[in-house]
Design a protein around this motif. Structure first.
Motif, PDB file in Angstrom:
ATOM      1  N   SER A 419     -28.437  28.837  -2.503  1.00  0.00           N
ATOM      2  CA  SER A 419     -28.354  27.595  -3.340  1.00  0.00           C
ATOM      3  C   SER A 419     -29.746  27.139  -3.768  1.00  0.00           C
ATOM      4  N   VAL A 420     -30.699  27.495  -3.259  1.00  0.00           N
ATOM      5  CA  VAL A 420     -32.267  27.408  -3.877  1.00  0.00           C
ATOM      6  C   VAL A 420     -32.597  27.861  -4.935  1.00  0.00           C
ATOM      7  N   PRO A 421     -33.063  27.479  -6.126  1.00  0.00           N
ATOM      8  CA  PRO A 421     -33.190  28.265  -7.501  1.00  0.00           C
ATOM      9  C   PRO A 421     -34.237  29.173  -7.105  1.00  0.00           C
ATOM     10  N   ASP A 422     -35.451  29.032  -6.457  1.00  0.00           N
ATOM     11  CA  ASP A 422     -36.626  29.779  -6.374  1.00  0.00           C
ATOM     12  C   ASP A 422     -36.258  30.960  -5.396  1.00  0.00           C
ATOM     13  N   VAL A 423     -35.137  30.836  -4.830  1.00  0.00           N
ATOM     14  CA  VAL A 423     -34.741  32.150  -3.877  1.00  0.00           C
ATOM     15  C   VAL A 423     -33.916  32.828  -4.668  1.00  0.00           C
ATOM     16  N   ALA A 424     -32.910  32.340  -5.639  1.00  0.00           N
ATOM     17  CA  ALA A 424     -32.074  33.149  -6.459  1.00  0.00           C
ATOM     18  C   ALA A 424     -33.036  33.721  -7.389  1.00  0.00           C
ATOM     19  N   ALA A 425     -33.865  33.198  -7.947  1.00  0.00           N
ATOM     20  CA  ALA A 425     -34.909  34.159  -8.883  1.00  0.00           C
ATOM     21  C   ALA A 425     -35.574  35.420  -8.110  1.00  0.00           C
ATOM     22  N   VAL A 426     -35.844  35.145  -7.157  1.00  0.00           N
ATOM     23  CA  VAL A 426     -36.568  36.478  -6.465  1.00  0.00           C
ATOM     24  C   VAL A 426     -35.380  37.322  -5.805  1.00  0.00           C
ATOM     25  N   ARG A 427     -34.275  36.976  -5.851  1.00  0.00           N
ATOM     26  CA  ARG A 427     -33.233  37.870  -5.108  1.00  0.00           C
ATOM     27  C   ARG A 427     -33.015  39.281  -5.879  1.00  0.00           C
TER      28      ARG A 427
END
Length: 438
Positions: A419-427
């Motif tokens: 749910s954290v945008p920065d995490v979603a970006a590196v997934r």
């Protein structure tokens, strides 16, 4: 017989209630959801090793809780040499890729060129071949100059190891080792021994790069060669260092008992303070996997004293890792993460990561992966994602099988924070790195 998850869950709940913690309070400490912990306590979900260690640390269980979730021990490593006295080194060229394999002469002759690819066959016997006349003449004329040149080549190779993928670097390391053995065969006395010791250092470094390429068998084959060459020159401490290297392989298998056993054997097998210091560091890392906090921290203190007492090494430089960061403090952060103390682990690793030069891509991938893992485990999702992005960039250039061990664990941690945008970006980039076939 009760399931392991049921035993762990019941003990977790007992210790939590004894500590006066609510389920929500424990969830806040270990950065897992209350509902997930409830399922673990009821035996519905098995605990991950990371969760077990964090609960152990939060509840002061001194390793007893973590031990209930520990995986079964892996088989003991083969302590015999992985080489055959009647074998050749095969450098195989295939579709632009180059790799090393050791094979018996009979295998090579029976397989033929079609079976092994178009390769360069290098005899790997325990004797030393007569070199080409030009190499022998050069050694007789100016042995010191030859040694200086190969020492500079090793230093260059180490520098290249920070910016090249293992598959690109390995072919460059075979030739110097072979050449040094040949020249040593036509030398005598101290000059011969110095060349063999330098050949040993090339072989040791080649073994480490082979491990970075994911080839454990090749890593130990080259380490065996390092022991062989050094012993022929009358230096037997390399055999103790080989145990430290075997301990690293056991550590990446997450086998704490084997890691500690090999590290203790190394410390008893030598008086060299640097090798004993590196072995004590490996012991600390193994004890941390076993959730022995006091033992791990004592071993780290012992390692620091031994490494401080080690004399400065000229020529090929010291054995083991060399970079601008504090190796013991990095190991401390590594151990604290495995002990479940994620906050202090992140603090220590953050400082050491910042001390690395921007050009040391392999070291930055190694330190950064462990830092990102500690940050994610401590709930610092945005900072973890930022570091993860830099690690992905470094790994895209240098590649590392050992770093991928931590990145797989990191991917599992980050999956809980989508749910954290920065995490979603590196997934996506992280998944592509770990699953290149996709």
């Amino acid at each position: 017989m009760e399931r392991g998850a049921t035993v762990f869950g019941r003990e977790l709940r007992r210790r939590r209630e004894t500590a006066g913690l609510s389920l929500a309070g424990l969830a806040q400490l270990v950065h897992y959801s209350k509902s997930h912990l409830s399922k673990v306590e009821h035996g519905i979900k098995p605990p991950s090793e990371g969760l077990a260690r964090r609960c152990d640390h939060a509840l002061g269980a001194a390793g007893e809780l973590a031990a209930l979730a520990a995986p079964p021990a892996s088989p003991p490593p083969d302590e015999e040499s992985v080489s055959d006295p009647d074998e050749v080194w095969t450098v195989v060229f295939d579709g632009g890729d180059v790799w090393f394999r050791a094979a018996s002469r009979r295998q090579v002759l029976s397989a033929g060129a079609a079976g092994i690819g178009l390769g360069l066959l290098l005899p790997a016997g325990h004797g030393f071949e007569r070199p080409a006349a030009s190499a022998a003449a050069a050694a007789e004329r100016d042995g010191a100059r030859v040694l200086d040149g190969f020492q500079a080549m090793l230093a260059q190779s180490r520098a290249l190891g920070q910016v090249l993928a293992p598959a690109d670097l390995l072919p460059m390391l075979f030739g110097p080792t072979k050449a040094l053995r040949r020249v040593a065969g036509q030398s005598s006395g101290a000059e011969r021994d110095a060349m063999l010791v330098l050949a040993s250092r090339f072989a040791e470094y080649t073994g480490w790069i082979a491990q970075e390429a994911g080839d454990e068998t090749g890593a130990m084959w080259w380490t065996d060669r390092a022991v062989e060459y050094a012993a022929t020159a009358g230096q037997h401490d390399m055999a103790a260092y080989a145990l430290v290297r075997r301990g690293l392989i056991a550590l990446y298998r997450h086998d704490g008992r084997q890691t500690v056993e090999l590290a203790l054997r190394a410390q008893h097998a030598t008086r060299d303070p640097r090798i004993r210091g590196l072995a004590a560091q490996r012991e600390a890392q193994g004890l941390a996997v076993l959730a022995d906090r006091d033992g791990a921290l004592r071993a780290l203190d012992r390692a620091a004293d031994l490494l401080d007492a080690a004399p400065t090494t000229a020529g090929a430089g010291p054995l083991g890792p060399t970079n601008s960061a504090d190796q013991i403090e990095f190991a401390r952060g590594w151990c604290l993460y495995d002990l479940g103390d994620t906050r202090r682990a992140a603090e220590s690793l953050r400082a050491q990561y910042a001390a690395l030069p921007a050009t040391a891509l392999r070291a930055r991938a190694r330190y950064g992966a462990r830092l990102a893992l500690a940050l994610a485990a401590d709930g610092e999702a945005e900072e973890s994602a930022s570091v993860t992005g830099r690690v992905i960039e470094a790994c895209a250039q240098v590649d590392s099988a050992t770093v991928r061990v931590d990145l797989r664990a990191l991917a599992r941690e980050l999956n809980r924070m989508m749910s954290v945008p920065d995490v979603a970006a590196v997934r996506g980039p992280l998944s592509d790195l770990l699953n290149p076939a996709r």
